[in-house]
Write a protein that holds these residues in place. Sequence first.
Motif, mmCIF file in Angstrom:
data_model
loop_
_atom_site.group_PDB
_atom_site.id
_atom_site.type_symbol
_atom_site.label_atom_id
_atom_site.label_comp_id
_atom_site.label_asym_id
_atom_site.label_seq_id
_atom_site.Cartn_x
_atom_site.Cartn_y
_atom_site.Cartn_z
ATOM 1 N N ARG A 114 0.824 -1.213 0.000
ATOM 2 C CA ARG A 114 0.000 0.000 0.000
ATOM 3 C C ARG A 114 0.863 1.271 0.000
ATOM 4 O O ARG A 114 1.893 1.332 0.671
ATOM 5 N N GLU A 115 0.402 2.256 -0.696
ATOM 6 C CA GLU A 115 1.044 3.584 -0.769
ATOM 7 C C GLU A 115 1.252 4.145 0.649
ATOM 8 O O GLU A 115 0.360 4.030 1.488
ATOM 9 N N GLY A 116 2.390 4.707 0.910
ATOM 10 C CA GLY A 116 2.624 5.356 2.217
ATOM 11 C C GLY A 116 3.072 4.396 3.314
ATOM 12 O O GLY A 116 3.202 4.783 4.472
ATOM 13 N N THR A 117 3.304 3.138 2.951
ATOM 14 C CA THR A 117 3.711 2.137 3.963
ATOM 15 C C THR A 117 5.166 2.357 4.376
ATOM 16 O O THR A 117 5.998 2.780 3.583
ATOM 17 N N LYS A 118 5.436 2.065 5.651
ATOM 18 C CA LYS A 118 6.819 2.080 6.147
ATOM 19 C C LYS A 118 7.132 0.725 6.740
ATOM 20 O O LYS A 118 6.278 0.119 7.394
ATOM 21 N N PHE A 119 8.351 0.293 6.514
ATOM 22 C CA PHE A 119 8.838 -0.955 7.114
ATOM 23 C C PHE A 119 9.701 -0.602 8.321
ATOM 24 O O PHE A 119 10.556 0.293 8.249
ATOM 25 N N TYR A 120 9.499 -1.353 9.391
ATOM 26 C CA TYR A 120 10.313 -1.179 10.602
ATOM 27 C C TYR A 120 10.897 -2.522 11.010
ATOM 28 O O TYR A 120 10.410 -3.589 10.600
ATOM 29 N N HIS A 121 11.920 -2.474 11.842
ATOM 30 C CA HIS A 121 12.605 -3.696 12.289
ATOM 31 C C HIS A 121 13.432 -3.292 13.513
ATOM 32 O O HIS A 121 14.126 -2.282 13.468
ATOM 33 N N PRO A 122 13.371 -4.071 14.595
ATOM 34 C CA PRO A 122 14.185 -3.670 15.758
ATOM 35 C C PRO A 122 15.678 -3.848 15.473
ATOM 36 O O PRO A 122 16.509 -3.273 16.195
ATOM 37 N N LEU A 123 15.993 -4.646 14.431
ATOM 38 C CA LEU A 123 17.377 -4.952 14.072
ATOM 39 C C LEU A 123 18.041 -5.724 15.214
ATOM 40 O O LEU A 123 17.581 -5.623 16.345
ATOM 41 N N PRO A 124 19.069 -6.496 14.993
ATOM 42 C CA PRO A 124 19.811 -6.637 13.738
ATOM 43 C C PRO A 124 19.052 -7.476 12.706
ATOM 44 O O PRO A 124 18.255 -8.337 13.069
ATOM 45 N N ARG A 125 19.345 -7.197 11.424
ATOM 46 C CA ARG A 125 18.864 -8.120 10.387
ATOM 47 C C ARG A 125 20.071 -8.979 10.019
ATOM 48 O O ARG A 125 21.199 -8.484 9.975
ATOM 49 N N PRO A 126 19.839 -10.267 9.774
ATOM 50 C CA PRO A 126 20.974 -11.139 9.461
ATOM 51 C C PRO A 126 21.603 -10.748 8.123
ATOM 52 O O PRO A 126 20.895 -10.269 7.232
ATOM 53 N N LYS A 127 22.922 -10.911 8.001
ATOM 54 C CA LYS A 127 23.556 -10.502 6.737
ATOM 55 C C LYS A 127 23.241 -11.476 5.608
ATOM 56 O O LYS A 127 23.280 -11.108 4.452
ATOM 57 N N ILE A 128 22.933 -12.721 5.951
ATOM 58 C CA ILE A 128 22.528 -13.680 4.912
ATOM 59 C C ILE A 128 21.006 -13.794 4.951
ATOM 60 O O ILE A 128 20.405 -14.029 6.005
ATOM 61 N N ASP A 129 20.380 -13.596 3.786
ATOM 62 C CA ASP A 129 18.920 -13.657 3.660
ATOM 63 C C ASP A 129 18.169 -12.838 4.702
ATOM 64 O O ASP A 129 17.374 -13.376 5.492
#
Length: 526
Positions: free
Chosen positions: A283-298
Motif C-alpha cells: 500500500r502507498e505510504g507504507t513504512k517498514f520497521y525492524h528492531p534490528l539486527p537483520r541477518p547478513k545472509i537472507d
Amino acid sequence: MEKNFLSRTLAVIRDFSIEEQMFLYEQTKRLKEKWKNRENTDEFQIKEPVNIYIVFVEPSTRTKESFINAAKFHKNAKVNIFDSEHSSFNKRESYVDTFNMLTSYGDYSIFVTRTRLEGVPRLLERKVGEFADRHGIRKPAFINGGDGRHEHPTQELLDEYTFLEHKGFDNTHIRIALIGDLLHGRTVHSKVDGLRIFKNIEVDLIAPEEIQMPQHYIDKMKENGFEVRKYESIDEYLKEVKTADVWYFTRLQLERMGEDVLEKADVLKKAVTFRKDMLDKVREGTKFYHPLPRPKIDPEIPVFLDNLSLNGWEEQAMNGYWVRVVLLSMLGGAIKMEASFEETKDNIQEDEYEFIIPAKVTHGTKGVLKEGKRGIKPIDNGTVIDHIAKGKTPEEIYSTVVKIRKILKLYDCDSADGIFKSADGSYKGYISLPDRYLTKKEIKKLSAISPNTTVNIIKESSVKEKYRIKLPPRIYNFEEISCKNENCITNPKNGEGVPSSFIRIGDKLVCEYCETPHDHEEIWSI
Ligand code: NCD
C-alpha cells in the motif's frame, strides 16, 4: 502537582501508564527539535550525581550502545559498563548479590540490564530495593533492556515514538503488521501493551504457526480491545484488499529455538521474508520497521529496500538514542510530569478481597454429608472438604484428592475420601477428617490447590461453619509451587533461590516475574 520518576523501574512497558508513555514521547519530540535547531538542551540534563550501570549479559549492539551514548549525554552521570564475562556471575553469584554490591557505589543508581533469564528486572527492583532500604541508600531504578523472550520495554518506547512520528503524532488509529518470529521475539510481546497508546488498534500477525504469537498474548490483545487477524505468510497477507501501512519485521531468533523448529528454519524464514515481486502490492505510504539486527545472509528486509521510501527502520534505530536520553532524564529526576487525577491505574492491584467465603449453615444439618447414607458414617467432630473438582472426570477428581492429601499432609491421619455422583449427574470428591480442624493457612493453601471447594467444620454432629473457597488473588510462600517457564528467574533449575509468586488475573495465575500464565493445577509440583 508534579511527579518525578526517581527510583521507578521499567521491567515491562505497562510499568509506565499510557499518560506517562505519552509524556515521554512529547519530551522526546521536544528534545529532538531543540537539538535540530541547535537550541540549549540543559533542561534534560540530570542535575544530581548518578551512577548509570549498563549490565548486558546477552549480546547487543543498538540497545547497549545507544544506552551508553544516552547515559553520556548526562554530564553528571558516572557511566559504568559492567563486564559480565569476567564478573562473579561466572562464580555462580546470584543476580541479587551482584546488584546489591553495585548499588552501594553511589547515592543513586540507574541500572540497564539485559539477561537471558526472564523476570530479572522485577526481582532486582524488589530485592535490591530492600538492600537500599537496609543501608539508607536511595532505591535504584531498573530498566529492562530485554529479558529472554519476555519483554523489551525501551525498544517498545522507541518503536511507538517512531510510529507516532510517522503519523504526525496522531494517535487515533494504527494498523500494524507484525511479521516474523512472533513466538520468541520480545519486541513484539511488548507491543501487546505498548500499542495501547493508540485509541483504535488493528494488528495483523504474519507468521507460520510454529513461530506464531503465543495464544495468551493474542488473548491479551483482544482484552485490550485490539482487532487481531492471523496470516501464515506475507504472500497470504498480500491477497488482502487492504494491508497495514506499518510493517514491523522481526528476525528469526534461532538461538532461542528448539531442535524441532530449527529444522524447519529455512521454510519458516521464506514465509516472512520480503521479495522484489511483492513491491507493487504494498500500500502507498507504507513504512517498514525492524528492531534490528537483520541477518547478513537472507535478511527479512533485503538490502534492495534500503534506498526506497519504505525504509523506516533507520530512523527508528536512530530514535533509540533520543528516547533513551529522555528516559534517563526522567529516572534521573531532571524532568517531571504534571500529575493528572484521572490517570489510569495500570498496575495490578493486590485486592485482598475475601476468597474464603462463609456460606449459610442450615441449622440442624445432621452429621455432614448426605452421601453418608451410602455407608460412610457421618463424623461427630472434624472437617469435611466437599465439592472437590466438581464437574471434572472421576480420574481428575481422584488426582485432586490425592494432591490435596499430599500437599496438606493429610495422609497419615484418621480420614476417608471418595467420589460421588451429584443429583445433576456430575461428579465431585470429598475428604472427611474426623477430629481434625484445618488452620487458616491450610485453608488458604487448599483454595490455591482446589478452588471452588467447600469446607465444613463439624462439631457435635452438626455443621457449625461452612466456607466456599475461591482462587486467592496472590499465591506465594509455598515451597511446592513453581513457575513452569524454564527461563524464569524463579525456576528452581536456574538456582537463583527466588521463591515463586503468582497473581490471579481472570481465571489464570500469572507469574509475578516472567508473567507466564498458568492454570492453577500447573503451579503445584509434588
Ligand atoms: C532485538 C532484541 O534483542 O530483542 N534487538 C534489539 O534490541 N534492537 C531483536 C533481536 O534480537 O532480534
